[in-house]
Design an enzyme around this catalytic site. Structure first.
Site, PDB file in Angstrom:
ATOM      1  N   GLY A  29       0.663  -0.903   0.230  1.00 52.87           N
ATOM      2  CA  GLY A  29      -0.053  -0.124   0.539  1.00 52.87           C
ATOM      3  C   GLY A  29       0.650   1.118  -0.143  1.00 52.87           C
ATOM      4  N   GLY A  30       0.071   2.436   0.245  1.00 50.96           N
ATOM      5  CA  GLY A  30       1.271   3.975   0.078  1.00 50.96           C
ATOM      6  C   GLY A  30       1.985   4.081   1.717  1.00 50.96           C
ATOM      7  N   MET A  31       1.471   2.838   2.651  1.00 52.98           N
ATOM      8  CA  MET A  31       2.659   2.827   3.821  1.00 52.98           C
ATOM      9  C   MET A  31       3.590   2.067   4.364  1.00 52.98           C
ATOM     10  SD  MET A  31       0.778   4.595   7.076  1.00 52.98           S
ATOM     11  CE  MET A  31       2.095   4.664   8.676  1.00 52.98           C
ATOM     12  N   ALA A  32       2.834   0.736   3.207  1.00 59.09           N
ATOM     13  CA  ALA A  32       3.128  -0.537   4.213  1.00 59.09           C
ATOM     14  C   ALA A  32       3.602  -1.738   3.616  1.00 59.09           C
ATOM     15  CB  ALA A  32       2.978  -0.850   5.359  1.00 59.09           C
ATOM     16  N   GLU A  33       4.333  -2.232   3.859  1.00 58.40           N
ATOM     17  CA  GLU A  33       4.112  -3.341   2.765  1.00 58.40           C
ATOM     18  C   GLU A  33       3.735  -4.405   3.464  1.00 58.40           C
ATOM     19  OE1 GLU A  33       6.914  -3.145  -0.239  1.00 58.40           O
ATOM     20  OE2 GLU A  33       7.737  -3.715   1.261  1.00 58.40           O
ATOM     21  N   LYS A  57       3.805  -6.280   8.798  1.00 57.59           N
ATOM     22  CA  LYS A  57       3.553  -4.984   7.967  1.00 57.59           C
ATOM     23  C   LYS A  57       4.969  -4.581   8.505  1.00 57.59           C
ATOM     24  CE  LYS A  57       0.087  -2.776   8.751  1.00 57.59           C
ATOM     25  NZ  LYS A  57      -1.644  -2.295   8.479  1.00 57.59           N
ATOM     26  N   ASP A 162     -10.937   4.036   9.082  1.00 56.65           N
ATOM     27  CA  ASP A 162     -11.469   3.128   7.933  1.00 56.65           C
ATOM     28  C   ASP A 162     -11.698   1.771   7.214  1.00 56.65           C
ATOM     29  OD1 ASP A 162     -10.106   3.769   5.219  1.00 56.65           O
ATOM     30  OD2 ASP A 162      -8.528   2.610   5.922  1.00 56.65           O
TER      31      ASP A 162
END
Length: 466
Positions: A29-33, A57, A162
């Site tokens: 994602g945009g913040m983490a893998e 994560k 979210d």
């Protein structure tokens, strides 16, 4: 399980995160893998039996230098680690590993609601019991988070903010769990949320989020309404050509009523959706538990089976029977082998010392040979001259006899002897062998142990994207 992805920043198999070893990437994602990982012991060996699976994560490296994102990630860790509920993913560990900041969670063997919704096109609408039961389970987890208190009994007012299809997973056993409190907010205890700041996924935010207003638990009730709409209708509640248009529709409450899209849509269920998607928070259900209770009454009236076995059957029908992945302990041990042994500086201390000693001895020996006096000049040598240029004293070395050895030595007055500048002796040349002995030995590079093949560690069913 989420479909396997690969990217340029994906870590190799064997990367350590505390007690966990990354096996292969799962999502990004945009913040983490997200990585599938196996748990090992502190000594670096897997426990006896099958290794424990986990989902790790990892905060993306370029965000690790941003204090704002690091604080956001740490807030997720602190909040998620303190939550305990069957419908909330369990946090196992967190910290900083070889790949950076990480959060290790229990591995969930199933599919996200996003994947479940994508199955509607090839397999048709979801059973009503599946949709209602799934929302009831998510609502139970949210209510537990909303009611969470600190050690002193003070409510923390946690809001997920979210609630979206990618943050809920349905297991192949029918369990439902909510995850990713990455943008969760703790009221009055964090400065991450400021006036005018929008955090969330466009299309799954509440009107107050879109306006940048204060949020509370009713924001998550709005998110539950969106999920209920999409699972029962089979399409997005709020969509448009661009994000600005989507935000405008959310703020205005502009969505197609379910009964206009599905003719046989139950009227009581349409009323639940309408109340959950009210534009003003006061018009919604006050708590997630209140919405869940309303859905439970609807399920009883309709005779719906909302249990876990029914959800497990739906997943098996749409995705097939997928066994839990296994990891071979021997393959895991191979992945834990270090790429190269740690350097040991003392290893070369003795050879260097011996080489240096040999070189110094050769230099001294050459100096002694060059400093030996000529036989003809022995009689006129003065002790002061013999000790010049670092030579050994005269009394310490024998005098070579000349041809007039029988004659007594001629005594010369020191005042009558003119001062003679000592001739500098040529510096002995070092042989190539000595130079080689004194040179610093080069370290031989060890061949790096290739990382373990991720596909070797998992069954063949995991080699395909799912």
């Amino acid at each position: 399980m989420v479909a396997t992805v690969s990217s340029a920043s994906s870590l190799p198999a064997g990367t350590r995160f505390g007690e966990f070893v990354a096996m292969r990437p799962l999502a990004a994602g945009g913040m983490a893998e997200l990585y599938l990982a196996a748990r090992v012991l502190q000594e670096g060996t897997p426990p006896s039996g099958a290794p424990t699976l986990a989902a790790v994560k990892r905060l993306l490296p370029h965000l690790g230098w941003d204090p704002e994102f690091v604080r956001m990630f740490l807030d997720e860790v602190r909040i998620a680690a303190s939550l305990r509920h069957p419908n909330i993913v369990r946090v196992l560990d967190f910290g900083v590993g070889e790949g950076g900041h990480y959060l290790a969670m229990e591995y969930l063997h199933g599919r996200t609601l996003r994947a479940v919704m994508r199955s509607i096109r090839p397999h048709g609408p979801l059973p009503l019991a599946f949709a209602v039961g799934t929302i009831m389970e998510i609502a139970a987890g949210l209510h537990a988070a909303h009611e969470h208190r600190d050690d002193d009994g003070h409510p923390l007012e946690v809001v997920h903010r979210d609630v979206s299809p990618s943050n809920a997973i349905v297991g192949f056993d029918g369990s439902v769990k909510l995850l990713d409190f990455g943008i969760a907010r703790v009221s009055e205890q964090t400065q991450l949320t400021r006036a005018g700041t929008i955090k969330g996924k466009v299309g799954y935010m509440s009107p107050e989020q879109c306006r940048g207003d204060r949020v509370d638990r009713r924001t998550d009730v709005f998110g539950l309404g969106i999920l209920l709409y999409e699972l029962t209708v089979g399409r997005r509640a709020f969509y448009a050509d661009n994000d600005y248009a989507v935000i405008g529709r959310v703020v205005d409450g502009d969505y197609e009523p379910p009964r206009s899209l599905v003719p046989d849509y139950p009227a009581p269920l349409a009323e639940v959706v309408a109340r959950a998607l009210a534009v003003e928070p006061d018009g919604r259900y006050p708590t997630a538990a209140a919405l869940s209770d309303e859905l439970a009454r609807f399920a009883r009236d309709q005779g719906l089976d909302v249990g876990a076995p029914q959800r497990a059957d739906v997943l098996a029908e749409r995705f097939g029977v997928e066994p839990v992945p296994t990891i071979d302990r021997r393959a895991l041990l191979r992945s834990l082998a270090p790429a190269s042994p740690p350097s040991r500086p003392l290893r070369w201390a003795i050879p260097l010392a011996l080489g240096g000693a040999v070189g110094v001895a050769g230099f001294v020996a050459g100096g002694l040979r060059g400093a030996t006096p000529d036989a003809k000049a022995t009689e006129a040598v003065v002790p002061a001259a013999s000790e010049s240029e670092g030579s050994s004293p005269v009394e310490d070395r024998p005098v070579a006899p000349g041809p007039d050895a029988q004659r007594p030595p001629v005594l010369v007055d020191a005042e009558q002897v003119p001062e003679v500048e000592p001739t500098p002796e040529p510096r002995p040349k070092r042989s190539k062998a000595t130079s080689r002995r004194r040179s610093k030995p080069r370290k031989k590079k060890r061949a790096a142990t290739p990382p373990a093949d991720p596909d070797e560690l998992l069954p063949s069913s995991w080699k395909k994207d799912g």
